[in-house]
Design an enzyme around this catalytic site. Sequence first.
Site, PDB file in Angstrom:
ATOM      1  N   GLY A   1     -23.012  64.501  38.267  1.00  0.00           N
ATOM      2  CA  GLY A   1     -24.295  64.628  38.965  1.00  0.00           C
ATOM      3  C   GLY A   1     -25.005  65.960  38.791  1.00  0.00           C
TER       4      GLY A   1
ATOM      5  N   ASP B   1     -24.666  68.328  42.720  1.00  0.00           N
ATOM      6  CA  ASP B   1     -26.001  67.757  42.854  1.00  0.00           C
ATOM      7  C   ASP B   1     -26.425  67.653  44.308  1.00  0.00           C
ATOM      8  OD1 ASP B   1     -24.105  65.795  43.409  1.00  0.00           O
ATOM      9  OD2 ASP B   1     -24.965  64.270  42.099  1.00  0.00           O
TER      10      ASP B   1
ATOM     11  N   ASP C   1     -23.430  65.664  50.811  1.00  0.00           N
ATOM     12  CA  ASP C   1     -23.628  64.500  51.682  1.00  0.00           C
ATOM     13  C   ASP C   1     -22.575  64.537  52.786  1.00  0.00           C
ATOM     14  OD1 ASP C   1     -24.329  62.034  52.715  1.00  0.00           O
ATOM     15  OD2 ASP C   1     -23.462  60.876  51.100  1.00  0.00           O
TER      16      ASP C   1
ATOM     17  N   LYS D   1     -28.156  66.985  52.472  1.00  0.00           N
ATOM     18  CA  LYS D   1     -28.678  66.037  53.472  1.00  0.00           C
ATOM     19  C   LYS D   1     -28.500  66.637  54.856  1.00  0.00           C
ATOM     20  CE  LYS D   1     -27.808  61.869  50.815  1.00  0.00           C
ATOM     21  NZ  LYS D   1     -27.162  60.555  50.723  1.00  0.00           N
TER      22      LYS D   1
ATOM     23  N   PHE E   1     -30.653  57.751  50.487  1.00  0.00           N
ATOM     24  CA  PHE E   1     -30.045  57.693  49.152  1.00  0.00           C
ATOM     25  C   PHE E   1     -31.109  57.975  48.099  1.00  0.00           C
ATOM     26  CE2 PHE E   1     -28.449  55.720  45.298  1.00  0.00           C
ATOM     27  CZ  PHE E   1     -27.173  56.262  45.252  1.00  0.00           C
ATOM     28  N   VAL E   2     -30.879  59.016  47.303  1.00  0.00           N
ATOM     29  CA  VAL E   2     -31.872  59.433  46.302  1.00  0.00           C
ATOM     30  C   VAL E   2     -31.309  59.322  44.881  1.00  0.00           C
ATOM     31  CG1 VAL E   2     -33.068  60.980  47.891  1.00  0.00           C
ATOM     32  CG2 VAL E   2     -31.182  61.862  46.523  1.00  0.00           C
TER      33      VAL E   2
ATOM     34  N   ASP F   1     -27.379  59.472  40.169  1.00  0.00           N
ATOM     35  CA  ASP F   1     -27.382  58.102  39.644  1.00  0.00           C
ATOM     36  C   ASP F   1     -27.320  57.047  40.729  1.00  0.00           C
ATOM     37  OD1 ASP F   1     -24.608  58.710  40.324  1.00  0.00           O
ATOM     38  OD2 ASP F   1     -24.128  56.833  39.304  1.00  0.00           O
TER      39      ASP F   1
ATOM     40  N   ARG G   1     -30.126  58.856  35.969  1.00  0.00           N
ATOM     41  CA  ARG G   1     -29.817  60.292  35.866  1.00  0.00           C
ATOM     42  C   ARG G   1     -30.885  61.020  35.061  1.00  0.00           C
ATOM     43  NH1 ARG G   1     -24.605  61.119  37.854  1.00  0.00           N
ATOM     44  NH2 ARG G   1     -23.035  59.573  37.331  1.00  0.00           N
TER      45      ARG G   1
END
Length: 185
Positions: free
Chosen positions: A43, A99, A102, A131, A152-153, A159, A165
């Site tokens: 990521g 990346d 979370d 987040k 969710f991004v 991805d 990606r």
Amino acid sequence: MRNDLECTLFDEDVILSRLDQLAATITDDYRGKPLTVLAILHGSLVFMADLLRRIPLPLQLSCVQAASYGNATVSSGVVQLGQLERELLDGRHVLLLDDILDSGLTLASVIEAVTNKAEPASVRACVLLAKRKLREQEVSADYIAFEIGDEFVVGYGLDYGGHYRNLPCIGILKNEVLAAATLGE
Ligand code: 5GP
Ligand code: MG
């Protein structure tokens, strides 16, 4: 791919100008120190490529594989880590790149592995996104490009089932795209 997005959160120019600022701060903080950037795959790849080229310091790059998500949009709760390159970590200032922060499980697992298996001079973390939520693991990042809500991004390295990606921006997928993928269409 852009047509699959419900909305765009950050366009490429916004991301890159934020990376200019972040890279300047990191450059000031690590000047004169032996630095190893440890990128968490896959990521962080796009983020890493753009960030590192904005840090004009001598540094070493190492990567570690981490996977906690399957095809789902919620964490599996189990983080699988690949091999660490100890010789690039011992005695050096280690900056982890991920990346997105979370649940915190991935970052906590990598920090634990780095401090247990090597003897770094310091360990800090830098994430593209964090987040705003209660984390399962109490872990924070020292450098954050952007904070987002608990959604969710995809894009810019992030991805969904291995796709998106290479999208240059960061956005939220349409519900019908998520539903179609869940049904295997
Ligand atoms: P954590 O272990 O903190 O729950 O999550 C870290 C990893 O889960 C990230 O490196 C990323 O691969 C994945 N992840 C968490 N949230 C998102 C998200 O909103 N979108 C995508 N595409 N991946 C996410
Ligand atoms: Mg992922």
